[in-house]
Design a protein around this motif. Structure first.
Motif, PDB file in Angstrom:
ATOM      1  N   LEU A  13       0.837  -1.201   0.000  1.00 30.36           N
ATOM      2  CA  LEU A  13       0.000   0.000   0.000  1.00 30.36           C
ATOM      3  C   LEU A  13       0.873   1.252   0.000  1.00 30.36           C
ATOM      4  O   LEU A  13       1.768   1.403   0.845  1.00 30.36           O
ATOM      5  CB  LEU A  13      -0.901   0.012   1.232  1.00 30.36           C
ATOM      6  CG  LEU A  13      -1.715   1.289   1.485  1.00 30.36           C
ATOM      7  CD1 LEU A  13      -2.739   1.509   0.374  1.00 30.36           C
ATOM      8  CD2 LEU A  13      -2.410   1.232   2.844  1.00 30.36           C
ATOM      9  N   LEU A  14       0.612   2.139  -0.924  1.00 32.11           N
ATOM     10  CA  LEU A  14       1.260   3.446  -0.968  1.00 32.11           C
ATOM     11  C   LEU A  14       0.285   4.464  -0.389  1.00 32.11           C
ATOM     12  O   LEU A  14      -0.829   4.615  -0.889  1.00 32.11           O
ATOM     13  CB  LEU A  14       1.629   3.818  -2.405  1.00 32.11           C
ATOM     14  CG  LEU A  14       2.450   5.096  -2.582  1.00 32.11           C
ATOM     15  CD1 LEU A  14       3.818   4.971  -1.909  1.00 32.11           C
ATOM     16  CD2 LEU A  14       2.627   5.428  -4.067  1.00 32.11           C
ATOM     17  N   HIS A  16      -0.432   8.190   0.084  1.00 35.68           N
ATOM     18  CA  HIS A  16      -0.128   9.592  -0.206  1.00 35.68           C
ATOM     19  C   HIS A  16      -0.396  10.413   1.042  1.00 35.68           C
ATOM     20  O   HIS A  16      -1.446  10.282   1.677  1.00 35.68           O
ATOM     21  CB  HIS A  16      -1.006  10.108  -1.355  1.00 35.68           C
ATOM     22  CG  HIS A  16      -0.960  11.595  -1.495  1.00 35.68           C
ATOM     23  ND1 HIS A  16      -1.902  12.418  -0.912  1.00 35.68           N
ATOM     24  CD2 HIS A  16      -0.059  12.404  -2.098  1.00 35.68           C
ATOM     25  CE1 HIS A  16      -1.602  13.673  -1.185  1.00 35.68           C
ATOM     26  NE2 HIS A  16      -0.484  13.685  -1.899  1.00 35.68           N
ATOM     27  N   PRO A  37       2.244   0.777   5.490  1.00 36.95           N
ATOM     28  CA  PRO A  37       2.227   1.491   4.214  1.00 36.95           C
ATOM     29  C   PRO A  37       3.537   2.221   3.954  1.00 36.95           C
ATOM     30  O   PRO A  37       4.272   2.578   4.886  1.00 36.95           O
ATOM     31  CB  PRO A  37       1.082   2.491   4.397  1.00 36.95           C
ATOM     32  CG  PRO A  37       1.082   2.779   5.863  1.00 36.95           C
ATOM     33  CD  PRO A  37       1.445   1.468   6.523  1.00 36.95           C
ATOM     34  N   TYR A  40       4.133   8.518   0.887  1.00 35.03           N
ATOM     35  CA  TYR A  40       4.550   9.234  -0.324  1.00 35.03           C
ATOM     36  C   TYR A  40       4.187  10.705  -0.186  1.00 35.03           C
ATOM     37  O   TYR A  40       3.008  11.073  -0.174  1.00 35.03           O
ATOM     38  CB  TYR A  40       3.854   8.632  -1.546  1.00 35.03           C
ATOM     39  CG  TYR A  40       4.300   9.199  -2.869  1.00 35.03           C
ATOM     40  CD1 TYR A  40       5.632   9.518  -3.128  1.00 35.03           C
ATOM     41  CD2 TYR A  40       3.380   9.392  -3.900  1.00 35.03           C
ATOM     42  CE1 TYR A  40       6.034  10.013  -4.349  1.00 35.03           C
ATOM     43  CE2 TYR A  40       3.764   9.887  -5.136  1.00 35.03           C
ATOM     44  CZ  TYR A  40       5.094  10.193  -5.358  1.00 35.03           C
ATOM     45  OH  TYR A  40       5.487  10.690  -6.587  1.00 35.03           O
ATOM     46  N   THR A 102       0.430   9.550  -7.545  1.00 36.44           N
ATOM     47  CA  THR A 102       0.490   8.476  -6.558  1.00 36.44           C
ATOM     48  C   THR A 102       0.213   7.123  -7.189  1.00 36.44           C
ATOM     49  O   THR A 102       0.898   6.131  -6.892  1.00 36.44           O
ATOM     50  CB  THR A 102      -0.501   8.754  -5.410  1.00 36.44           C
ATOM     51  OG1 THR A 102      -0.268  10.062  -4.873  1.00 36.44           O
ATOM     52  CG2 THR A 102      -0.321   7.725  -4.300  1.00 36.44           C
ATOM     53  N   ALA A 106       2.834   4.064  -7.294  1.00 42.20           N
ATOM     54  CA  ALA A 106       2.481   2.729  -6.810  1.00 42.20           C
ATOM     55  C   ALA A 106       2.797   1.681  -7.874  1.00 42.20           C
ATOM     56  O   ALA A 106       3.380   0.627  -7.579  1.00 42.20           O
ATOM     57  CB  ALA A 106       1.004   2.677  -6.422  1.00 42.20           C
ATOM     58  N   PHE A 114      -3.290   1.970  -3.294  1.00 41.35           N
ATOM     59  CA  PHE A 114      -2.909   3.290  -2.790  1.00 41.35           C
ATOM     60  C   PHE A 114      -4.136   3.981  -2.226  1.00 41.35           C
ATOM     61  O   PHE A 114      -5.282   3.661  -2.555  1.00 41.35           O
ATOM     62  CB  PHE A 114      -2.244   4.138  -3.874  1.00 41.35           C
ATOM     63  CG  PHE A 114      -3.179   4.733  -4.907  1.00 41.35           C
ATOM     64  CD1 PHE A 114      -3.596   6.056  -4.822  1.00 41.35           C
ATOM     65  CD2 PHE A 114      -3.631   3.964  -5.973  1.00 41.35           C
ATOM     66  CE1 PHE A 114      -4.441   6.604  -5.778  1.00 41.35           C
ATOM     67  CE2 PHE A 114      -4.481   4.503  -6.941  1.00 41.35           C
ATOM     68  CZ  PHE A 114      -4.889   5.826  -6.842  1.00 41.35           C
ATOM     69  N   THR A 116      -5.027   7.965   0.272  1.00 40.71           N
ATOM     70  CA  THR A 116      -4.489   9.277   0.618  1.00 40.71           C
ATOM     71  C   THR A 116      -4.990   9.762   1.967  1.00 40.71           C
ATOM     72  O   THR A 116      -6.145   9.507   2.342  1.00 40.71           O
ATOM     73  CB  THR A 116      -4.848  10.325  -0.462  1.00 40.71           C
ATOM     74  OG1 THR A 116      -4.405  11.633  -0.040  1.00 40.71           O
ATOM     75  CG2 THR A 116      -6.347  10.367  -0.728  1.00 40.71           C
TER      76      THR A 116
END
Length: 208
Positions: A13-14, A16, A37, A40, A102, A106, A114, A116
């Motif tokens: 998991l990215l 943001h 995570p 980013y 993002t 990813a 991803f 945020t």
């Protein structure tokens, strides 16, 4: 989360992150269920450059405290946001730029999911963020998670205060600073702020 925790853990998991305070609760909530995570920091909408650096430092400190990895995108673009002026499309452009970047990151990093930290704020346009997230996800073949952390916004702000993180007084772009009741206070604090050694320098570009 409609996707299984095991799948998210396995495929990555990215997250943001717009700033340290907004990342406080989401990061803890994800870690509490076993998801680690990758943070980013990609926010070309945060102006001026010193403010971009100040919010980066706040997020970097949170990452250090929570043992989270942080990557940074250094794009910085005042002119594109200023061209929108007071046009409400400015905010939609802002969401689209950040969610696309993002999703692209990813994909490049081999992460399937991803989301945020913008989704914690009751002051942001949730449906517009979700639409931008899903559009970007479809473009890059990844999955956007529609988290809803809004009920924990105040909790996150209290955590940030306890952790002595910088808590900003405006959304990010110069137009939002202009409309902030705290703009004089922000101006004085920016004049006094000096970035720490090693803080990245944003790179001016054009995203429109």
């Amino acid at each position: 989360m409609s996707n299984t925790l095991a799948d998210i853990k396995n495929q990555g998991l990215l997250l943001h992150a717009c700033c340290g305070p907004c990342a406080e609760y989401p990061l803890r909530a994800l870690q509490d269920v076993g998801i680690q995570p990758l943070l980013y920091y990609y926010n070309p909408n945060i102006h001026p450059q010193k403010e971009w650096q100040r919010r980066y430092e706040s997020l970097a400190e949170l990452a250090r405290m929570r043992s989270a990895e942080l990557v940074v995108g250094r794009d910085f673009d005042q002119d594109s946001w200023l061209r929108y002026g007071e046009d409400p499309q400015r905010c939609l452009f802002c969401y689209a730029v950040r969610m696309k970047a993002t999703a692209s990151k990813a994909k490049a990093l081999g992460l399937k999911y991803f989301t945020t930290t913008l989704l914690i704020s009751p002051y942001q346009q949730r449906e517009a963020i979700i639409a931008a997230g899903h559009k970007a996800a479809a473009e890059f073949g990844v999955v956007f998670l529609e988290e809803d952390w809004r009920d924990h916004f105040r909790e996150g702000q209290c955590l940030a205060k306890d952790d002595d993180l910088y808590r900003q007084k405006y959304c990010g772009c110069l137009l939002s600073l202009k409309n902030s009741q705290f703009k004089r206070k922000v101006g004085r604090s920016l004049m006094a702020f000096e970035p720490q050694s090693g803080t990245p320098q944003p790179l001016t570009c054009s995203l429109s």
